[in-house]
Write a protein that holds these residues in place. Structure first.
Motif, PDB file in Angstrom:
ATOM      1  N   TYR A  73      25.470  -9.979  39.258  1.00 26.10           N
ATOM      2  CA  TYR A  73      24.605  -9.050  38.520  1.00 26.10           C
ATOM      3  C   TYR A  73      25.304  -8.877  37.175  1.00 26.10           C
ATOM      4  CZ  TYR A  73      28.256  -6.583  40.906  1.00 26.10           C
ATOM      5  OH  TYR A  73      29.481  -6.242  41.414  1.00 26.10           O
ATOM      6  N   TYR A  97      32.116  -3.846  40.725  1.00 27.75           N
ATOM      7  CA  TYR A  97      32.187  -2.531  41.368  1.00 27.75           C
ATOM      8  C   TYR A  97      33.415  -2.423  42.270  1.00 27.75           C
ATOM      9  CZ  TYR A  97      27.700  -1.513  39.386  1.00 27.75           C
ATOM     10  OH  TYR A  97      26.697  -1.285  38.483  1.00 27.75           O
ATOM     11  N   ARG A 189      33.607  12.821  41.801  1.00 26.90           N
ATOM     12  CA  ARG A 189      32.940  12.060  42.878  1.00 26.90           C
ATOM     13  C   ARG A 189      33.813  10.907  43.372  1.00 26.90           C
ATOM     14  NH1 ARG A 189      26.452  11.807  42.816  1.00 26.90           N
ATOM     15  NH2 ARG A 189      26.347  14.012  43.331  1.00 26.90           N
ATOM     16  N   ARG A 193      35.496  10.355  47.175  1.00 27.50           N
ATOM     17  CA  ARG A 193      35.372   9.143  47.988  1.00 27.50           C
ATOM     18  C   ARG A 193      36.745   8.540  48.274  1.00 27.50           C
ATOM     19  NH1 ARG A 193      30.309   5.748  45.504  1.00 27.50           N
ATOM     20  NH2 ARG A 193      30.640   4.507  47.380  1.00 27.50           N
ATOM     21  N   HIS A 245      34.187   1.645  43.575  1.00 28.07           N
ATOM     22  CA  HIS A 245      32.732   1.517  43.385  1.00 28.07           C
ATOM     23  C   HIS A 245      32.223   2.661  42.504  1.00 28.07           C
ATOM     24  CE1 HIS A 245      32.673  -0.218  47.793  1.00 28.07           C
ATOM     25  NE2 HIS A 245      33.419  -0.931  46.971  1.00 28.07           N
ATOM     26  N   GLN A 246      32.722   3.871  42.782  1.00 29.66           N
ATOM     27  CA  GLN A 246      32.244   5.045  42.042  1.00 29.66           C
ATOM     28  C   GLN A 246      32.711   4.996  40.590  1.00 29.66           C
ATOM     29  OE1 GLN A 246      30.166   7.499  43.497  1.00 29.66           O
ATOM     30  NE2 GLN A 246      29.875   8.038  41.340  1.00 29.66           N
ATOM     31  N   THR A 249      30.503   2.561  38.811  1.00 28.66           N
ATOM     32  CA  THR A 249      29.172   3.182  38.680  1.00 28.66           C
ATOM     33  C   THR A 249      29.173   4.207  37.550  1.00 28.66           C
ATOM     34  OG1 THR A 249      28.623   2.843  40.997  1.00 28.66           O
ATOM     35  CG2 THR A 249      27.479   4.648  39.900  1.00 28.66           C
ATOM     36  N   VAL A 252      29.543   2.306  34.093  1.00 29.07           N
ATOM     37  CA  VAL A 252      28.344   1.536  33.717  1.00 29.07           C
ATOM     38  C   VAL A 252      27.270   2.517  33.243  1.00 29.07           C
ATOM     39  CG1 VAL A 252      26.440   0.104  34.601  1.00 29.07           C
ATOM     40  CG2 VAL A 252      28.797  -0.484  35.170  1.00 29.07           C
ATOM     41  N   GLU A 270      23.451  -4.539  32.497  1.00 29.27           N
ATOM     42  CA  GLU A 270      24.630  -4.525  33.379  1.00 29.27           C
ATOM     43  C   GLU A 270      25.883  -5.014  32.635  1.00 29.27           C
ATOM     44  OE1 GLU A 270      24.492  -3.075  36.291  1.00 29.27           O
ATOM     45  OE2 GLU A 270      26.528  -3.548  36.925  1.00 29.27           O
TER      46      GLU A 270
ATOM     47  N   ASN B  72      21.760   6.218  43.287  1.00 33.87           N
ATOM     48  CA  ASN B  72      23.205   6.477  43.431  1.00 33.87           C
ATOM     49  C   ASN B  72      23.464   7.865  44.022  1.00 33.87           C
ATOM     50  OD1 ASN B  72      24.552   4.104  42.696  1.00 33.87           O
ATOM     51  ND2 ASN B  72      24.224   4.500  40.526  1.00 33.87           N
ATOM     52  N   GLU B  73      22.622   8.819  43.657  1.00 32.93           N
ATOM     53  CA  GLU B  73      22.753  10.179  44.204  1.00 32.93           C
ATOM     54  C   GLU B  73      22.561  10.145  45.732  1.00 32.93           C
ATOM     55  OE1 GLU B  73      23.469  12.377  41.889  1.00 32.93           O
ATOM     56  OE2 GLU B  73      23.519  14.167  43.153  1.00 32.93           O
ATOM     57  N   PHE B  76      25.502   8.625  47.491  1.00 32.07           N
ATOM     58  CA  PHE B  76      26.653   9.541  47.580  1.00 32.07           C
ATOM     59  C   PHE B  76      26.489  10.476  48.787  1.00 32.07           C
ATOM     60  CE2 PHE B  76      29.154  13.288  46.329  1.00 32.07           C
ATOM     61  CZ  PHE B  76      30.380  12.670  46.119  1.00 32.07           C
ATOM     62  N   ALA B 115      26.910  -0.428  45.105  1.00 30.50           N
ATOM     63  CA  ALA B 115      26.334   0.208  43.919  1.00 30.50           C
ATOM     64  C   ALA B 115      24.921  -0.279  43.669  1.00 30.50           C
ATOM     65  CB  ALA B 115      27.194  -0.111  42.695  1.00 30.50           C
ATOM     66  N   VAL B 116      24.203   0.524  42.919  1.00 29.29           N
ATOM     67  CA  VAL B 116      22.886   0.134  42.407  1.00 29.29           C
ATOM     68  C   VAL B 116      23.142  -0.372  40.983  1.00 29.29           C
ATOM     69  CG1 VAL B 116      20.535   0.921  41.960  1.00 29.29           C
ATOM     70  CG2 VAL B 116      21.956   2.106  43.672  1.00 29.29           C
ATOM     71  N   THR B 117      22.669  -1.558  40.665  1.00 28.16           N
ATOM     72  CA  THR B 117      23.026  -2.126  39.366  1.00 28.16           C
ATOM     73  C   THR B 117      21.869  -2.025  38.359  1.00 28.16           C
ATOM     74  OG1 THR B 117      22.246  -4.411  39.580  1.00 28.16           O
ATOM     75  CG2 THR B 117      24.321  -3.874  40.681  1.00 28.16           C
TER      76      THR B 117
END
Lengths: 483, 138
Positions: A73, A97, A189, A193, A245-246, A249, A252, A270, B72-73, B76, B115-117
């Protein structure tokens, strides 16, 4: 879409996509692959994604694509992109990620013939000792202060806690701790995690595998690494879990507005990036280093658990059950390194996404024990197939920013793999072939079937024939533990 | 024919990750279908009870950003609280989403989404409403 006819053939193992193909490209793309491996990716977006990546501001040399490439991606998986430091940019999507997803290899003096009858017991012990699977939390709970220390110190923190010895740290990329990590750049966040997931393997393509060394190609290098034909090894493949990952995220998301502020235009959102010297770029760099250090500590703790499982199962049955660290490398990371580009020594930010650092002999960053032979490169195969130990070369320094491939590389989608392969059949066939499987999900097992991947032997043959690495040993799987 | 439905989703082939095409008659329906497609991708099963409710608000500068932030929310909540959602009440104005989401504790999950991209993400107008392709890193 890029087609094979758009490519300029440089050799049987090297191709170029010139900048003339797309006006947004700032540098050419250099692909290391055979014609057959190239054909395998013509139906997906790998090459178009490489062309898109070549539009990042501040790129130098060329974007490099490895033979295990596949569609990702933003950037393709198997890509290396180097931007000048400090004038260039850093792109979180060019790292991925799973920040510092990587491989650790441990060797042993345990001979396969001595322990063949205990392998099933060892598989269960490893599965029990190393938490894995979707949503599985670890046995370690970090306080805020401890998480800060993991961020700053990585494997050094693990050593202070009794999970590592000095030899482990010496035989880890960056000594298991990248300087410049600042926990203040990490969101609450990500912290939430991260506190619960240290010492966990995760799911997907992450695994712990026990192998036997089935062929040695370079006796001197193998000796230095403690690799002996017929002896057991153990590989760990995982990264920074939800913490990394967070972080990716978060950045990005925040870089979506940064590209507007810095007037950067890109073909894919992306690919968002920020100047390395900007407050946004500096914040991401220091947060990414926190995740990288977290991942080094994570693999170190899993190695400690694996050592405990070996002791529990094999103590009293073999003379020496200890697992010696060979090396630990990142294959999703951004590093500030020095390379010679067009005859000029330059400081660069090297993005490796699904690519492994492969520094050649003599490089100062290598531990003394490996400085003469070059950096160990760990290339896991697909489940049930061979893995490879290579070393970096002088040519990899000159042609690929000291990088090489990271694995076999997917060629079949997960959905297609599940349609074609039944998890239980796969487990039975692997077990019939003498491989002991422990998995939390049979459908997850089917997704990782060997048929879904390219032939790792062909990928390794390509990088070695292209001069980007040299063969040391081939490992054959005995136990696979996955979430 | 799937397009004859006002809202829906389908999985699209992707070599390494997961991709879905989602469509809805308006932005709220698109978000809901995206959430339901994500639930399916990860093989989420909910316990019958207790039913739980969560509220959250998200500000956004464009609708693609809203789509990514919304998913993403939910991810989580899935990871940190072990709650999944199957009903949604969404109120969207120019730059803010106010969401009330209804669900239950997760009984089982088959897959992890990292993740969501934003990869090639563009919400487009079609004759049926809105449509988007979403790539999930798995």
């Amino acid at each position: 879409m890029v087609s094979i006819s758009d490519l300029k053939k440089i050799s049987d193992f090297e191709w170029e996509i010139p900048t003339s193909i797309d006006k947004a490209m700032r540098v050419p793309v250099r692909i290391f692959a055979t014609h057959k491996l190239l054909e395998a990716v013509m139906d997906d977006q790998s090459l178009q994604q490489a062309v898109n990546s070549a539009s990042l501001p501040g790129l130098v040399g060329h974007v490099v694509v490895m033979p295990d490439m596949h569609q990702g991606y933003g950037f393709p998986i198997g890509g290396v992109a180097a931007t000048s430091y400090p004038q260039g940019v850093i792109s979180p999507g060019g790292i991925g990620y799973d920040i510092n997803c990587g491989i650790r290899l441990l060797s042993s003096q345990i001979m396969y013939q001595e322990v063949v009858e205990y392998l099933d017991e060892l598989a269960s012990a490893l599965n029990h000792a190393c938490p894995s699977g979707v949503g599985v939390k670890g046995r370690i709970r970090l306080s805020d202060k401890e998480l800060d220390n993991v961020c700053r110190e990585g494997s050094r923190w693990a050593k202070q806690q009794g999970y590592a010895d000095e030899a482990d740290l010496q035989r880890t990329e960056e000594g298991g701790c990248i300087e410049g990590a600042n926990p203040a750049s990490v969101s609450s966040r990500a912290r939430q995690r991260g506190k619960e997931q240290l010492g966990t393997l995760g799911a997907g393509n992450h695994f712990i595998e026990v192998e036997v060394v089935d062929q040695v190609f370079d006796q001197q290098a193998a000796l230095l690494m403690g690799l002996k034909e017929g002896a057991l090894t153990l590989q760990i493949h995982c990264g920074s879990r939800g913490f990394g990952h967070q972080i990716c995220t978060d950045y990005v998301a925040s870089f979506q507005s940064a590209v507007k502020r810095y007037d950067i235009h890109l073909p894919d959102r992306e690919l968002v990036c920020a100047p390395l010297t900007s407050p946004e770029g500096q914040a991401y760099l220091s947060a990414m280093r926190c995740a990288a250090n977290y991942a080094f500590a994570n693999r170190q703790i899993l190695a400690h658990f694996a050592r405990q499982a070996f002791e529990l199962t094999l103590a009293g049955k073999v003379k020496n059950w200890y697992l010696f660290q060979v090396y630990d490398i990142a294959h999703n990371i951004g590093k500030i390194e020095q390379h010679v580009v067009n005859g000029e020594l330059m400081k660069l930010c090297v993005h490796r996404k699904g690519a492994t650092r492969a520094f050649g002999p003599g490089e100062a960053e290598l531990p003394e024990v490996y400085r003469e032979i070059g950096q160990p490169v760990l290339v896991p195969g697909s489940m049930g197939t061979a893995s490879w130990v290579l070393v970096g070369t002088e040519q990899s320094m000159q042609r690929s920013f000291g990088s090489t491939c990271h694995g076999a590389g997917r060629m079949m989608s997960r959905a297609q793999a599940k349609k074609k392969i039944w998890g239980e059949d796969l487990r039975n066939s692997l077990q019939a072939g003498g491989i002991h499987i422990r998995t939390g999900s049979l459908s997850g097992l089917a997704e990782e079937a060997p048929e879904a991947y390219k032939d790792v032997d062909e990928v390794v043959e390509t990088v070695t024939r292209a001069g980007l690495a040299r063969k040391v040993a081939r490992l054959s799987p005995l136990i696979v533990v996955k979430g | 024919m799937k397009e004859s439905q006002t809202s829906g989703y389908e999985e699209i082939e992707h070599t390494a990750d997961c991709q879905v095409r989602v469509w809805g008659k308006d932005l709220s329906f698109l978000l809901m279908q995206a959430a339901i497609s994500m639930n399916t991708l990860i093989g989420m099963a909910l316990k019958p009870e207790p039913r739980l409710t969560r509220n959250f608000s998200l500000s956004f500068s464009d609708i693609e950003e809203l789509l990514v932030s919304f998913l993403n929310e939910l991810l989580f909540f899935i990871e940190m609280e072990g709650i999944g959602f199957d009903q949604f009440k969404l109120s969207i104005d120019d730059h803010q989403l106010d969401a009330i989401v209804y669900g239950a504790p997760i009984a089982s999950l088959r897959k992890e989404i990292k993740a969501v991209t934003y990869h090639n993400l563009k919400i487009e107008n079609t004759s049926h409403g809105l449509e988007a392709h979403i790539v999930f890193d798995v």
